[in-house]
Design an enzyme around this catalytic site. Sequence first.
Site, PDB file in Angstrom:
ATOM      1  N   HIS A 169      11.557-111.223  87.560  1.00 19.83           N
ATOM      2  CA  HIS A 169      11.472-111.516  86.144  1.00 19.83           C
ATOM      3  C   HIS A 169      10.267-112.387  85.846  1.00 19.83           C
ATOM      4  O   HIS A 169       9.547-112.150  84.882  1.00 19.83           O
ATOM      5  CB  HIS A 169      12.727-112.166  85.550  1.00 19.83           C
ATOM      6  CG  HIS A 169      12.542-112.303  84.073  1.00 19.83           C
ATOM      7  ND1 HIS A 169      12.557-111.225  83.229  1.00 19.83           N
ATOM      8  CD2 HIS A 169      12.182-113.358  83.317  1.00 19.83           C
ATOM      9  CE1 HIS A 169      12.247-111.608  82.011  1.00 19.83           C
ATOM     10  NE2 HIS A 169      12.008-112.887  82.032  1.00 19.83           N
ATOM     11  N   TYR A 177       6.153-112.632  83.220  1.00 16.86           N
ATOM     12  CA  TYR A 177       5.366-113.669  82.549  1.00 16.86           C
ATOM     13  C   TYR A 177       4.002-113.834  83.198  1.00 16.86           C
ATOM     14  O   TYR A 177       3.043-114.247  82.533  1.00 16.86           O
ATOM     15  CB  TYR A 177       6.143-114.983  82.497  1.00 16.86           C
ATOM     16  CG  TYR A 177       7.335-114.824  81.605  1.00 16.86           C
ATOM     17  CD1 TYR A 177       7.163-114.606  80.249  1.00 16.86           C
ATOM     18  CD2 TYR A 177       8.621-114.779  82.114  1.00 16.86           C
ATOM     19  CE1 TYR A 177       8.232-114.364  79.426  1.00 16.86           C
ATOM     20  CE2 TYR A 177       9.704-114.544  81.301  1.00 16.86           C
ATOM     21  CZ  TYR A 177       9.503-114.338  79.953  1.00 16.86           C
ATOM     22  OH  TYR A 177      10.570-114.083  79.150  1.00 16.86           O
ATOM     23  N   HIS A 206      11.460 -99.910  76.498  1.00 23.33           N
ATOM     24  CA  HIS A 206      11.245-101.339  76.235  1.00 23.33           C
ATOM     25  C   HIS A 206       9.950-101.827  76.879  1.00 23.33           C
ATOM     26  O   HIS A 206       9.102-102.423  76.223  1.00 23.33           O
ATOM     27  CB  HIS A 206      12.445-102.140  76.758  1.00 23.33           C
ATOM     28  CG  HIS A 206      12.123-103.534  77.182  1.00 23.33           C
ATOM     29  ND1 HIS A 206      11.796-104.530  76.282  1.00 23.33           N
ATOM     30  CD2 HIS A 206      12.042-104.102  78.407  1.00 23.33           C
ATOM     31  CE1 HIS A 206      11.538-105.650  76.948  1.00 23.33           C
ATOM     32  NE2 HIS A 206      11.675-105.404  78.240  1.00 23.33           N
ATOM     33  N   PHE A 207       9.773-101.560  78.188  1.00 24.10           N
ATOM     34  CA  PHE A 207       8.664-102.284  78.820  1.00 24.10           C
ATOM     35  C   PHE A 207       7.312-101.616  78.637  1.00 24.10           C
ATOM     36  O   PHE A 207       6.304-102.220  78.959  1.00 24.10           O
ATOM     37  CB  PHE A 207       8.972-102.657  80.276  1.00 24.10           C
ATOM     38  CG  PHE A 207       9.097-101.530  81.258  1.00 24.10           C
ATOM     39  CD1 PHE A 207       8.029-100.724  81.571  1.00 24.10           C
ATOM     40  CD2 PHE A 207      10.307-101.317  81.913  1.00 24.10           C
ATOM     41  CE1 PHE A 207       8.149 -99.707  82.495  1.00 24.10           C
ATOM     42  CE2 PHE A 207      10.430-100.296  82.837  1.00 24.10           C
ATOM     43  CZ  PHE A 207       9.350 -99.493  83.123  1.00 24.10           C
ATOM     44  N   HIS A 208       7.273-100.396  78.096  1.00 30.37           N
ATOM     45  CA  HIS A 208       5.939 -99.923  77.687  1.00 30.37           C
ATOM     46  C   HIS A 208       5.492-100.617  76.407  1.00 30.37           C
ATOM     47  O   HIS A 208       4.310-100.573  76.064  1.00 30.37           O
ATOM     48  CB  HIS A 208       5.902 -98.403  77.558  1.00 30.37           C
ATOM     49  CG  HIS A 208       5.805 -97.733  78.901  1.00 30.37           C
ATOM     50  ND1 HIS A 208       6.896 -97.549  79.691  1.00 30.37           N
ATOM     51  CD2 HIS A 208       4.736 -97.277  79.623  1.00 30.37           C
ATOM     52  CE1 HIS A 208       6.520 -96.989  80.840  1.00 30.37           C
ATOM     53  NE2 HIS A 208       5.223 -96.823  80.828  1.00 30.37           N
ATOM     54  N   ARG A 229      16.551 -93.230  83.559  1.00 31.38           N
ATOM     55  CA  ARG A 229      15.149 -93.428  83.926  1.00 31.38           C
ATOM     56  C   ARG A 229      14.960 -92.963  85.366  1.00 31.38           C
ATOM     57  O   ARG A 229      15.918 -92.609  86.036  1.00 31.38           O
ATOM     58  CB  ARG A 229      14.753 -94.899  83.770  1.00 31.38           C
ATOM     59  CG  ARG A 229      15.437 -95.807  84.760  1.00 31.38           C
ATOM     60  CD  ARG A 229      15.037 -97.265  84.603  1.00 31.38           C
ATOM     61  NE  ARG A 229      13.692 -97.532  85.103  1.00 31.38           N
ATOM     62  CZ  ARG A 229      13.281 -98.744  85.507  1.00 31.38           C
ATOM     63  NH1 ARG A 229      14.105 -99.774  85.460  1.00 31.38           N
ATOM     64  NH2 ARG A 229      12.063 -98.915  85.928  1.00 31.38           N
ATOM     65  N   ARG A 230      13.722 -92.976  85.839  1.00 31.44           N
ATOM     66  CA  ARG A 230      13.385 -92.684  87.234  1.00 31.44           C
ATOM     67  C   ARG A 230      14.006 -91.381  87.702  1.00 31.44           C
ATOM     68  O   ARG A 230      14.591 -91.312  88.785  1.00 31.44           O
ATOM     69  CB  ARG A 230      13.896 -93.809  88.141  1.00 31.44           C
ATOM     70  CG  ARG A 230      13.289 -95.140  87.840  1.00 31.44           C
ATOM     71  CD  ARG A 230      13.712 -96.198  88.808  1.00 31.44           C
ATOM     72  NE  ARG A 230      12.630 -97.143  89.040  1.00 31.44           N
ATOM     73  CZ  ARG A 230      12.727 -98.213  89.800  1.00 31.44           C
ATOM     74  NH1 ARG A 230      13.838 -98.486  90.422  1.00 31.44           N
ATOM     75  NH2 ARG A 230      11.703 -99.015  89.957  1.00 31.44           N
TER      76      ARG A 230
END
Lengths: 559, 156
Positions: free
Chosen positions: A235, A239, A386-388, A449-450
């Site tokens: 995680h 950042y 979300h993470f794109h 996903r994946r």
Amino acid sequence: MSAARANGSIVHDPSGFALPSSQRAAIRWFVYVGFGAMGIAVIHGFAQALNYAGINILTWFPGLQSYYQGLTIHGVFNALVLTFAFTNGFLALTTARGLGRPLHGPLLQASLWTLILGVLLSGWAMFSGRASVLFTFYPPLQAHPAYYLGLALLVVSTWLLSINLFWSLSRWRRENPGQRIPLLAFISVATYAMWDLASLGIAVEVVGLLLPWSLGWLDGADPLLSRTLFWFSGHAIVYFWLLPAYVSWYAFVPRHAGGKIFSDPLTRVVFLLFLALSIPTGFHHQYADPGIPEAMKFTHAILTFGVFYPSLITAFSVIAALEMGGRARGGRGLTGWFFKLPWGDPSLSAQVLAMLVFVLGGITGLINASFNVNQVVHNTAWIPGHFHMTVGTAVALSFMGIAYWLVPWLSSRELRGRRIAVAQSWIYFVGVLVFARGMISGGLEGMPRRTFMVAATYSKPSWELAGVLTAVGGTIMFLSVILFVGVMLATILAGRRRDPGDIPFADTLVGPAVSGWERHFDRFGIWVAVTILLIVIAYAPFLVSYLPPKLWSSGFSIY
Amino acid sequence: MAKIHRYERAFLILSAIMLVVFLAALGYAAFGMGLHLPTRAGQIRPEDVARTPPFDRPGVREVEPGRWEAVVVARAWGFNPAEIRVPVGQPVTFRITSVDIIHGFHVDDTRINLMVLPGQVSELEYTFRKPGEHLVICHEYCGAGHHAMAGKVIAE
Ligand code: HEM
Ligand SMILES: [Cu+2]
Ligand SMILES: [Cu+2]
């Protein structure tokens, strides 16, 4: 709160500075390696997006053995190589500029070559089909030792760079006793301090467990312990991806916009909060895991909501800076300033659009973090949706925006194709919104996903539209990256030569206090100690109740 | 200048309140309404799975009147049993482990969404409210046949 304040400069010596040309060259190559990796990674990204619409173009890729081989390359080259390489280069530069002094030259070279060796080793393992274990490499799926060694070297390269930054900072302190650390250097060094602590989990996992296991020196792997160590770093790594973009949003975007950084102390607080809170949150990636007591998961949920807070402060500060710029350019009313921003500057357009997308990325992230709400979306297509919007846009599109001034500066050339560059940022923006709409809606309907959907033995009618949107959006993103690479190549190879001048950092409205308690912000030792304490609170109960490792799983290479 | 500091303060306070309210809602949902996450529920060596109860007999059974257990063993690339029949309106505890690598167990349209790790027992209680058929997907990458790993839960 009426401490004496210095003027609002964020660098040691605003009048100018010269970086030795060998250091400039090393930084340039960090940036090129990063974007080179991204350029390769998105080719398979395009295939992945089409995959969700049931379209198979994998046969076009010579030598590709499976979807998952390509997906591994996409994940490693984007999430590890692009980010580590670009950040090593960019924050080396911002630290040197902030302190107004050169870095340690040989260490910088060592960091660059370690990174390149890591890319070659892990790249060989992935391209030869010996490491189709994805960028998360959960055991007991097992890869070739070269893969683990290569990834370890990527991390070592970031450590060498951070040693360099701390070395430069301590030199600067000796040369300037009693002075506040210039803000630009402070936020850069804070980013690496966080990552140094965060990366310990993955280092122990890879060097202590997986590499010896893949070499046959350890009998087995412990899947749960490995996942826990991975997400200890995993995680915080988000950042480490994001903070370089924040460095740019705080320190450079206000200048592009014609405004100022809102406040020096508030900016320092934000980075210190990230230092302290980024790491003790990893269980939110393991909400669905067995073997971890629910109360511990809830503790990490609380801290995860805590680490959202500095991003909320950032939203305020950055919008304030943009508004100052827009009003100075004649914008009026509640929203008029927004349209007066210098949208013809690709560095500004890319990064402001990246921020807009990040609002959606942040909201969806808060949903993932929401303990039992996560049960609806965990490991569905929602997650890449979300993470794109976070790493794939807030970070990657910001890096592209930074590149529009950084690459000309590093190569002493003028940017070529400015209008194409501006268009590129808008195209990516539209593309990712369509893409994420597809993946997110599919995820809510349980689309995993994946997964090589083309050959999946199951499907649902409600995934069809989701898949088409994913494919359309992904295609648009892919075209946008081609434009970006084209603009970069044209600039590097055919841009008009020019004297680079200084880099475009902004001033602050409220400067740093030269006396009083705020000076404690600069004592990294204290904040690192606070961070370690929080890490112990968050992880000791698990480790104490779980260890020793259960090395029960032998390796499987069934890919 | 002064105005921006007032806005700043208001924004920071409201942001903090928002996060605390969200967390309180989640805590209430989990511990007040019983929407729990999987927790520590036992360990088992992968090579012992076939001879250790309850995993020596995968399937659904009534463990006490009105309470059910669904025991599932995951392996590359399938679930045993592939078709899980459970009663409507009565609590069913899913107990799952893996004999080889990591898999996922996501029952579509429910909040049964679990990671399945060799060495660990994944456990979650759920009550189906309506009869119907649900797709079960292995949603963690598990090698070459991952996209063929699926099953069914039939609530009746
Ligand atoms: C042209 C642009 C891109 C396209 C079309 C694209 C498409 C995709 C798709 C469809 C997936 C999901 C695949 C699956 O779960 O089966 C994916 C995964 C991923 N993408 Fe991208 N992507 C792009 C750019 C990026 C960028 C710029 C980044 C980060 C900087 C990124 C990072 C990732 C990561 C980390 C994964 C997860 C890999 C995994 O699950 O192991 N992508 N991408
Ligand atoms: Cu996270
Ligand atoms: Cu699977």
